[in-house]
Design a protein around this motif. Structure first.
Motif, PDB file in Angstrom:
ATOM      1  N   HIS A 321      69.946 100.429  45.752  1.00  0.00           N
ATOM      2  CA  HIS A 321      69.707 101.848  45.479  1.00  0.00           C
ATOM      3  C   HIS A 321      68.343 102.062  44.834  1.00  0.00           C
ATOM      4  O   HIS A 321      67.694 103.097  45.058  1.00  0.00           O
ATOM      5  CB  HIS A 321      70.815 102.390  44.566  1.00  0.00           C
ATOM      6  N   VAL A 322      67.886 101.095  44.033  1.00  0.00           N
ATOM      7  CA  VAL A 322      66.542 101.192  43.445  1.00  0.00           C
ATOM      8  C   VAL A 322      65.486 101.190  44.548  1.00  0.00           C
ATOM      9  O   VAL A 322      64.518 101.971  44.508  1.00  0.00           O
ATOM     10  CB  VAL A 322      66.323 100.031  42.455  1.00  0.00           C
ATOM     11  N   LEU A 323      65.664 100.328  45.542  1.00  0.00           N
ATOM     12  CA  LEU A 323      64.726 100.320  46.668  1.00  0.00           C
ATOM     13  C   LEU A 323      64.777 101.639  47.437  1.00  0.00           C
ATOM     14  O   LEU A 323      63.732 102.151  47.879  1.00  0.00           O
ATOM     15  CB  LEU A 323      65.056  99.153  47.601  1.00  0.00           C
ATOM     16  N   GLU A 324      65.962 102.199  47.593  1.00  0.00           N
ATOM     17  CA  GLU A 324      66.079 103.489  48.269  1.00  0.00           C
ATOM     18  C   GLU A 324      65.376 104.594  47.494  1.00  0.00           C
ATOM     19  O   GLU A 324      64.757 105.482  48.081  1.00  0.00           O
ATOM     20  CB  GLU A 324      67.556 103.852  48.458  1.00  0.00           C
ATOM     21  N   LEU A 325      65.464 104.546  46.169  1.00  0.00           N
ATOM     22  CA  LEU A 325      64.783 105.560  45.355  1.00  0.00           C
ATOM     23  C   LEU A 325      63.269 105.498  45.545  1.00  0.00           C
ATOM     24  O   LEU A 325      62.587 106.531  45.513  1.00  0.00           O
ATOM     25  CB  LEU A 325      65.132 105.361  43.873  1.00  0.00           C
ATOM     26  N   LEU A 326      62.751 104.293  45.739  1.00  0.00           N
ATOM     27  CA  LEU A 326      61.308 104.151  45.919  1.00  0.00           C
ATOM     28  C   LEU A 326      60.848 104.585  47.314  1.00  0.00           C
ATOM     29  O   LEU A 326      59.686 104.978  47.476  1.00  0.00           O
ATOM     30  CB  LEU A 326      60.901 102.694  45.686  1.00  0.00           C
ATOM     31  N   ASN A 442      68.804 103.150  36.602  1.00  0.00           N
ATOM     32  CA  ASN A 442      69.238 102.117  37.532  1.00  0.00           C
ATOM     33  C   ASN A 442      68.686 100.746  37.156  1.00  0.00           C
ATOM     34  O   ASN A 442      69.418  99.737  37.207  1.00  0.00           O
ATOM     35  CB  ASN A 442      68.805 102.485  38.951  1.00  0.00           C
ATOM     36  N   MET A 443      67.425 100.696  36.790  1.00  0.00           N
ATOM     37  CA  MET A 443      66.828  99.428  36.392  1.00  0.00           C
ATOM     38  C   MET A 443      67.484  98.890  35.123  1.00  0.00           C
ATOM     39  O   MET A 443      67.721  97.680  34.993  1.00  0.00           O
ATOM     40  CB  MET A 443      65.328  99.605  36.177  1.00  0.00           C
ATOM     41  N   GLY A 444      67.783  99.785  34.174  1.00  0.00           N
ATOM     42  CA  GLY A 444      68.434  99.351  32.942  1.00  0.00           C
ATOM     43  C   GLY A 444      69.815  98.779  33.192  1.00  0.00           C
ATOM     44  O   GLY A 444      70.195  97.750  32.621  1.00  0.00           O
ATOM     45  N   PHE A 445      70.579  99.442  34.069  1.00  0.00           N
ATOM     46  CA  PHE A 445      71.919  98.930  34.371  1.00  0.00           C
ATOM     47  C   PHE A 445      71.839  97.570  35.065  1.00  0.00           C
ATOM     48  O   PHE A 445      72.571  96.639  34.701  1.00  0.00           O
ATOM     49  CB  PHE A 445      72.665  99.923  35.254  1.00  0.00           C
ATOM     50  N   ALA A 446      70.958  97.443  36.054  1.00  0.00           N
ATOM     51  CA  ALA A 446      70.844  96.171  36.767  1.00  0.00           C
ATOM     52  C   ALA A 446      70.371  95.055  35.835  1.00  0.00           C
ATOM     53  O   ALA A 446      70.908  93.938  35.874  1.00  0.00           O
ATOM     54  CB  ALA A 446      69.878  96.324  37.945  1.00  0.00           C
ATOM     55  N   GLY A 447      69.408  95.359  34.982  1.00  0.00           N
ATOM     56  CA  GLY A 447      68.891  94.339  34.078  1.00  0.00           C
ATOM     57  C   GLY A 447      69.903  93.912  33.035  1.00  0.00           C
ATOM     58  O   GLY A 447      70.124  92.711  32.815  1.00  0.00           O
ATOM     59  N   LEU A 448      70.557  94.881  32.379  1.00  0.00           N
ATOM     60  CA  LEU A 448      71.526  94.549  31.338  1.00  0.00           C
ATOM     61  C   LEU A 448      72.739  93.822  31.912  1.00  0.00           C
ATOM     62  O   LEU A 448      73.232  92.850  31.327  1.00  0.00           O
ATOM     63  CB  LEU A 448      71.967  95.826  30.617  1.00  0.00           C
ATOM     64  N   THR A 449      73.219  94.280  33.049  1.00  0.00           N
ATOM     65  CA  THR A 449      74.393  93.631  33.649  1.00  0.00           C
ATOM     66  C   THR A 449      74.072  92.212  34.094  1.00  0.00           C
ATOM     67  O   THR A 449      74.869  91.281  33.891  1.00  0.00           O
ATOM     68  CB  THR A 449      74.894  94.457  34.838  1.00  0.00           C
ATOM     69  N   THR A 450      72.909  92.033  34.703  1.00  0.00           N
ATOM     70  CA  THR A 450      72.519  90.676  35.127  1.00  0.00           C
ATOM     71  C   THR A 450      72.339  89.755  33.936  1.00  0.00           C
ATOM     72  O   THR A 450      72.771  88.598  33.960  1.00  0.00           O
ATOM     73  CB  THR A 450      71.217  90.749  35.940  1.00  0.00           C
TER      74      THR A 450
END
Length: 486
Positions: A321-326, A442-450
Motif C-alpha cells: 500500500h505504501v508503494l501504491e500511495l507513491l 503506513n511507514m510507522g506501522f510497517a516499521g514498528l510491527t517489523t
C-alpha cells in the motif's frame, strides 16, 4: 387513478416497506449486541456497587450508569463488526445476485448501519459516558432536596458547562488550523463542530491503534508461548521433573527444620520465596509432561505459524500500500456517501478468499490492539477484574474500547487492509486527505510491527535453541541473576 400515479404509489410503498425492514433489522442487530454486552459487563461488575442494602439511591444511580455503559459497549462492538459485515455483504451479493432470500441485504442497509454507528459513537463519547461519570459522582446541589432528580439536575448543568467548554476549544482549534469558521458556524453544531471533534477523536484512536497494535502482536506471541505446551527439543523432561521435585522436597525440609529449631540460622522468608518459585516451575513441568504428543508437537507450532503468517501478511499488505500511495492517488483513503458499487465488484483481487482474509486480518489487528492496550504500562490499571471491577473503571474501559473500535474502519482503510471505502461521515475526517500523514502512518506501522516481530521471534528462537543445549543460563551481561538447578 392514472397508471403513472399507480406506479409512483407503488414505488413509494416499496420504499416505505424497505425503510421499515431496515429499521427492524438494525433494531434486532443492536438488541443482540446489547444483550451480549450486558452479560459481559455483568460478569465483570462489582456486585456490592449495585446492592440496595445500604442506599437504594446509589444502587439505582449505578444501575442507570451501567445501562449507559452497556449501550456504549454495544456501539463499540458494532463498530468492530461494521467493516467485516460490509465486506461479507458485498461478497454474498456477488455470489447470489438474484436470490430472493437476501434481497434485504443491500447498499441502503449497509449505509444506514454506518450512519447509525457514527451517530451513536458521537452520542456515547460526547454525552452518555460523561453523563454516566458525573451522574455517579454527583450528590445534588447544596440545599436542594436529595434524590435521583437532584443528581440529574447537577449532572445536566455540569455536562452543559463541559459541552460549552469543549465546543469553544474545538472552535478555537479549527480557527487556529485555518478552517476560518464564521459566527454562523457556532450554531451549525452537527455539520461542523461535532464532525470536527469526532475527527480529532478518530485521529487519537488511530494513533493509539498504531502504538498498541505492534506491542500487542509481540505480547500475543508471549502469551501463546505461556498458554500452549511447547514441544520438547533435545530435552529430558522426566529428569528435569524429578530434579525439581527433589529440590522442592529439600527446600521444604529446610523450612520445617528452620521453624522447629531456634539453633539454625536460616532465612525462612527467603526459603519460602524460593519454595514458591520451585513449586511453580514444577507445576509447569508437570503440565508439559501430561500434554499429549499432538498437543505438544502440533498445537504450539501451528499457533505460532498462524500468528507469524497473519503478522507477515499484514506487513506485506501495508508495504504494498505504501508503494501504491507513491504511484497512485486513488490509494488514498476516501469516503463516499452512497454504496452504488455494493454487490457489483469484489474489493479484493483474490475474490472471496481475499475478502475472507481481509475480515480475519481486521479482527486480528483489533484483538492485538486490545491486547497491546491493556498490556501497556499506561493503561494496565484499566484491566477489568472478574466480579470486582468498580463502576468508574467500567466507564473508563467502555470509553477506551469505543475510541479504539470506532477508529478501526479508518485504521483498516488507511493501512490498505481493505479496499472498502469509508461510508457516511466516516469519510469526512479532515486528516484523511493529508498525504504526508497517511504515508508516515503506513511507514510507522510497517516499521514498528517489523521491529517487534523480528525482535520477539529472534529472541524466542534463540532461547529455544539454547535451552536444550543448556546454554540458556549463561550470563551474557554483568548483572548476576539467581538461578535454580532445575
Amino acid at each position: 387513478m392514472a397508471p403513472v400515479e399507480q406506479d409512483a404509489l407503488a414505488v413509494q410503498e416499496q420504499l416505505f416497506h424497505q425503510r421499515v425492514r431496515e429499521w427492524i433489522i438494525c433494531t434486532l442487530l443492536f438488541a443482540g449486541l446489547y444483550i451480549l454486552c450486558h452479560f459481559i459487563i455483568t460478569h465483570f461488575k462489582k456486585h456490592t456497587d449495585f446492592a440496595a442494602v445500604d442506599d437504594d439511591e446509589d444502587a439505582a444511580v449505578n444501575r442507570i450508569a451501567l445501562g449507559l455503559c452497556t449501550f456504549t459497549l454495544a456501539v463499540a462492538l458494532g463498530a468492530v463488526l461494521l467493516l467485516p459485515f460490509s465486506i461479507i455483504s458485498n461478497e454474498v451479493l456477488l455470489s447470489f445476485p438474484h436470490s430472493y432470500y437476501i434481497q434485504w441485504l443491500n447498499g441502503s442497509l449497509v449505509h444506514g448501519l454506518w450512519n447509525l454507528v457514527f451517530l451513536f459513537s458521537n452520542l456515547s463519547l460526547v454525552f452518555l459516558m460523561p453523563f454516566a461519570y458525573f451522574f455517579t459522582e454527583s450528590e445534588g446541589f447544596a440545599g436542594s432536596k436529595k434524590g435521583i432528580m437532584a443528581r440529574v439536575y447537577e449532572t445536566s448543568v455540569v455536562l452543559l458547562l463541559l459541552t460549552l467548554l469543549v465546543l469553544g476549544m474545538v472552535w478555537v482549534a479549527s480557527a487556529i488550523l485555518g478552517d476560518n469558521p464564521s459566527r454562523q458556524s457556532l450554531y451549525d453544531l452537527w455539520e461542523c463542530h461535532l464532525p470536527y471533534l469526532y475527527s480529532c477523536i478518530s485521529l487519537l484512536g488511530t494513533l493509539l491503534l498504531l502504538l498498541c497494535t505492534p506491542f500487542g502482536l509481540s505480547t500475543m506471541f508471549s502469551v501463546t508461548g505461556k498458554l500452549l505446551v511447547k514441544p520438547r527439543l533435545l530435552e529430558d523432561l522426566d529428569e528435569q521433573l524429578s530434579c525439581c521435585r527433589l529440590e522442592e522436597a529439600t527446600v521444604s525440609r529446610r523450612i520445617i527444620s528452620g521453624k522447629a529449631s531456634c539453633w539454625l540460622d536460616l532465612n525462612v522468608e527467603l526459603l519460602q520465596e524460593q519454595f514458591c518459585t520451585i513449586r511453580s516451575q514444577r507445576r509447569k513441568l508437570e503440565l508439559r509432561h501430561r500434554a499429549s504428543p499432538w498437543q505438544r508437537n502440533l498445537g504450539y507450532p501451528l499457533a505460532m505459524l498462524g500468528l507469524l503468517a497473519l503478522t507477515g501478511i499484514s506487513v506485506l499488505i501495508v508495504c504494498f500500500h505504501v508503494l501504491e500511495l507513491l504511484l497512485d492517488d486513488a490509494a488514498m483513503p476516501r469516503g463516499i456517501q452512497q454504496v452504488a458499487s455494493l454487490g457489483q465488484v469484489s474489493f479484493s483481487i483474490f475474490g472471496s478468499f481475499g475478502a475472507a482474509l481481509q475480515v480475519v486480518l481486521i479482527f486480528y489487528l483489533m484483538l492485538s490492539s486490545i491486547v497491546g492496550f491493556y498490556s501497556s504500562p499506561l493503561f494496565t490499571r484499566l484491566l477489568p477484574e472478574w466480579q470486582d471491577t468498580p463502576l468508574t473503571k467500567i466507564i473508563g474501559n467502555c470509553v477506551s474500547l469505543l475510541v479504539l473500535s470506532s477508529a478501526l474502519p479508518v485504521f483498516s482503510r488507511t493501512l490498505g487492509i481493505t479496499r472498502f471505502d469509508l461510508l457516511g461521515d466516516f469519510g469526512r475526517f479532515n486528516w484523511l486527505g493529508n498525504f504526508s500523514l497517511v504515508f508516515l502512518y503506513n511507514m510507522g506501522f510497517a516499521g514498528l510491527t517489523t521491529l517487534c516481530l523480528v525482535k520477539k521471534v529472534s529472541w524466542a528462537l534463540q532461547a529455544e535453541l539454547l535451552r536444550p543445549l543448556g546454554l540458556h543460563n549463561l550470563q551474557l551481561t554483568h548483572a548476576r541473576t539467581p538461578r535454580h538447578p532445575c
